[in-house]
Design an enzyme around this catalytic site. Structure first.
Site, PDB file in Angstrom:
ATOM      1  N   ASN A   9     -56.446 -18.002   8.201  1.00  0.00           N
ATOM      2  CA  ASN A   9     -57.116 -19.299   8.187  1.00  0.00           C
ATOM      3  C   ASN A   9     -56.685 -20.028   9.457  1.00  0.00           C
ATOM      4  O   ASN A   9     -55.540 -20.465   9.580  1.00  0.00           O
ATOM      5  CB  ASN A   9     -56.723 -20.111   6.942  1.00  0.00           C
ATOM      6  CG  ASN A   9     -57.366 -21.492   6.930  1.00  0.00           C
ATOM      7  OD1 ASN A   9     -57.519 -22.146   7.950  1.00  0.00           O
ATOM      8  ND2 ASN A   9     -57.735 -21.958   5.745  1.00  0.00           N
ATOM      9  N   GLU A  36     -62.082 -21.029   7.755  1.00  0.00           N
ATOM     10  CA  GLU A  36     -62.046 -22.408   8.243  1.00  0.00           C
ATOM     11  C   GLU A  36     -62.215 -22.446   9.766  1.00  0.00           C
ATOM     12  O   GLU A  36     -61.448 -23.096  10.471  1.00  0.00           O
ATOM     13  CB  GLU A  36     -60.757 -23.112   7.799  1.00  0.00           C
ATOM     14  CG  GLU A  36     -60.976 -24.587   7.555  1.00  0.00           C
ATOM     15  CD  GLU A  36     -59.776 -25.300   6.941  1.00  0.00           C
ATOM     16  OE1 GLU A  36     -59.849 -26.539   6.852  1.00  0.00           O
ATOM     17  OE2 GLU A  36     -58.790 -24.642   6.544  1.00  0.00           O
ATOM     18  N   ASP A 148     -58.310 -16.976   2.559  1.00  0.00           N
ATOM     19  CA  ASP A 148     -57.553 -18.103   2.019  1.00  0.00           C
ATOM     20  C   ASP A 148     -58.082 -18.326   0.607  1.00  0.00           C
ATOM     21  O   ASP A 148     -59.134 -18.921   0.411  1.00  0.00           O
ATOM     22  CB  ASP A 148     -57.765 -19.333   2.897  1.00  0.00           C
ATOM     23  CG  ASP A 148     -57.035 -20.555   2.370  1.00  0.00           C
ATOM     24  OD1 ASP A 148     -56.342 -20.444   1.339  1.00  0.00           O
ATOM     25  OD2 ASP A 148     -57.165 -21.635   2.983  1.00  0.00           O
ATOM     26  N   ASN A 150     -56.451 -19.955  -1.764  1.00  0.00           N
ATOM     27  CA  ASN A 150     -56.050 -21.307  -2.172  1.00  0.00           C
ATOM     28  C   ASN A 150     -55.445 -21.375  -3.569  1.00  0.00           C
ATOM     29  O   ASN A 150     -55.508 -22.416  -4.235  1.00  0.00           O
ATOM     30  CB  ASN A 150     -57.235 -22.284  -2.052  1.00  0.00           C
ATOM     31  CG  ASN A 150     -57.131 -23.136  -0.795  1.00  0.00           C
ATOM     32  OD1 ASN A 150     -56.046 -23.591  -0.436  1.00  0.00           O
ATOM     33  ND2 ASN A 150     -58.255 -23.349  -0.132  1.00  0.00           N
ATOM     34  N   ASP A 220     -52.750 -17.132   0.959  1.00  0.00           N
ATOM     35  CA  ASP A 220     -53.610 -16.175   1.657  1.00  0.00           C
ATOM     36  C   ASP A 220     -53.244 -14.774   1.173  1.00  0.00           C
ATOM     37  O   ASP A 220     -52.071 -14.392   1.215  1.00  0.00           O
ATOM     38  CB  ASP A 220     -53.411 -16.290   3.169  1.00  0.00           C
ATOM     39  CG  ASP A 220     -53.603 -17.725   3.645  1.00  0.00           C
ATOM     40  OD1 ASP A 220     -54.706 -18.033   4.108  1.00  0.00           O
ATOM     41  OD2 ASP A 220     -52.645 -18.525   3.543  1.00  0.00           O
ATOM     42  N   ASP A 249     -52.152 -24.514  10.017  1.00  0.00           N
ATOM     43  CA  ASP A 249     -51.168 -24.695   8.944  1.00  0.00           C
ATOM     44  C   ASP A 249     -50.971 -23.403   8.147  1.00  0.00           C
ATOM     45  O   ASP A 249     -50.086 -23.335   7.288  1.00  0.00           O
ATOM     46  CB  ASP A 249     -51.533 -25.861   8.028  1.00  0.00           C
ATOM     47  CG  ASP A 249     -53.002 -25.912   7.656  1.00  0.00           C
ATOM     48  OD1 ASP A 249     -53.767 -25.021   8.095  1.00  0.00           O
ATOM     49  OD2 ASP A 249     -53.407 -26.850   6.942  1.00  0.00           O
ATOM     50  N   HIS A 250     -51.783 -22.381   8.426  1.00  0.00           N
ATOM     51  CA  HIS A 250     -51.640 -21.052   7.838  1.00  0.00           C
ATOM     52  C   HIS A 250     -51.161 -20.071   8.910  1.00  0.00           C
ATOM     53  O   HIS A 250     -51.121 -20.413  10.095  1.00  0.00           O
ATOM     54  CB  HIS A 250     -52.984 -20.544   7.290  1.00  0.00           C
ATOM     55  CG  HIS A 250     -53.505 -21.338   6.137  1.00  0.00           C
ATOM     56  ND1 HIS A 250     -53.524 -20.856   4.845  1.00  0.00           N
ATOM     57  CD2 HIS A 250     -54.066 -22.576   6.086  1.00  0.00           C
ATOM     58  CE1 HIS A 250     -54.068 -21.769   4.046  1.00  0.00           C
ATOM     59  NE2 HIS A 250     -54.403 -22.826   4.769  1.00  0.00           N
TER      60      HIS A 250
END
Length: 261
Positions: A9, A36, A148, A150, A220, A249-250
């Site tokens: 991501n 994303e 991802d 989530n 993930d 952020d991933h």
């Protein structure tokens, strides 16, 4: 044949392009699933990836969501929609058949909060995805579901399970729905190879120094049907990109399979 796939991501492909290109050069996966990407197809950096030796399939959306597949060899088939509104209404799904393996790349909705309609949308997305698997595949097929997702499946997958219990991403209802999807015939490849390892893939920007303090979540995933899970040679998380300047952020998750059998 040893075959490597990965998922990342990127939280904006144009902002993270140097990081992704460096990672491709270093790790050389056969396929990289991106989530994303936050751009329409016309704005995707195709030429930069072509120069790096990768073709791209993209399902974009302006400013939000978006998924892409980068691959060395042209796939045998690409599917950008499922025919199910909950999955297809936003750019969150892209699948391809390559080297005899179906790779299903998803960016599962985050859900916002348990009392928000977005949470039910997230659960519906996962339930519809299971139905799509049931109607189009068999658990004996070579299939990978990745991206991802989530959802952190287990207490081992979040930095503080007592504090985070009931929060979106670690809510018992979404964990149960995820478990129902994987019960169709999918195994968690990272957890199969590393049954007791606490390893995260996401560290929230909003939590001060979350990466430095390792206050993360494992959101993930690489899920594979049994025939592929048994062929998994290794699976890991590369935390280096998360520590770079202006990171996502991933961070990438990768898996290696022996497809010679």
């Amino acid at each position: 044949m040893v075959w490597k796939m990965a998922t990342f991501n990127v939280n904006g492909i144009r902002a993270r392009l140097p990081i992704v290109l460096d990672w491709l050069q270093k790790e050389a996966p056969d396929v990289l699933c991106l989530q994303e990407i936050k751009c329409q197809e016309k704005d995707f950096p195709f030429k930069a990836f072509e120069a790096a030796g990768y073709h791209a399939a993209v399902r974009g959306q302006k400013s939000f969501n978006g998924v892409a597949l980068l691959f060395r060899d042209a796939p045998e088939e690409i599917r950008s929609e499922t025919g199910r509104d909950v999955i297809d209404r936003e750019a969150r799904f892209l699948a391809a058949l390559m080297n005899g393996v179906w790779v299903v790349n998803t960016y599962v909705p985050q859900g916002r909060s348990p009392d928000d309609p977005a949470f039910q949308f997230k659960l519906g997305f996962l339930k519809e995805l299971k139905s799509w698997f049931e109607n189009h595949f068999d658990p004996g097929d070579r299939l990978i579901w990745t991206g991802d997702i989530n959802v952190a499946p287990e207490p081992l997958d979040v930095f503080d399970p007592k504090r985070l219990e009931g929060e979106v991403g670690f809510h018992p209802e979404e964990r149960a729905v995820l478990a129902d999807v994987t019960a169709w015939g999918l195994e968690d490849v990272f957890r199969k190879i590393h049954p007791e390892v606490r390893q995260f893939t996401f560290w929230d920007y909003r939590l001060p120094k979350s990466f430095e303090r390792n206050l993360g979540w494992r959101l993930d995933h690489v899920f594979a049907t049994r025939v592929l899970a048994e062929a998994a040679v290794d699976c890991g998380v590369d935390v280096e990109p998360r520590g770079r300047e202006k990171p996502s952020d991933h961070t990438p998750v990768w898996a290696v399979f022996d497809l010679s059998g």
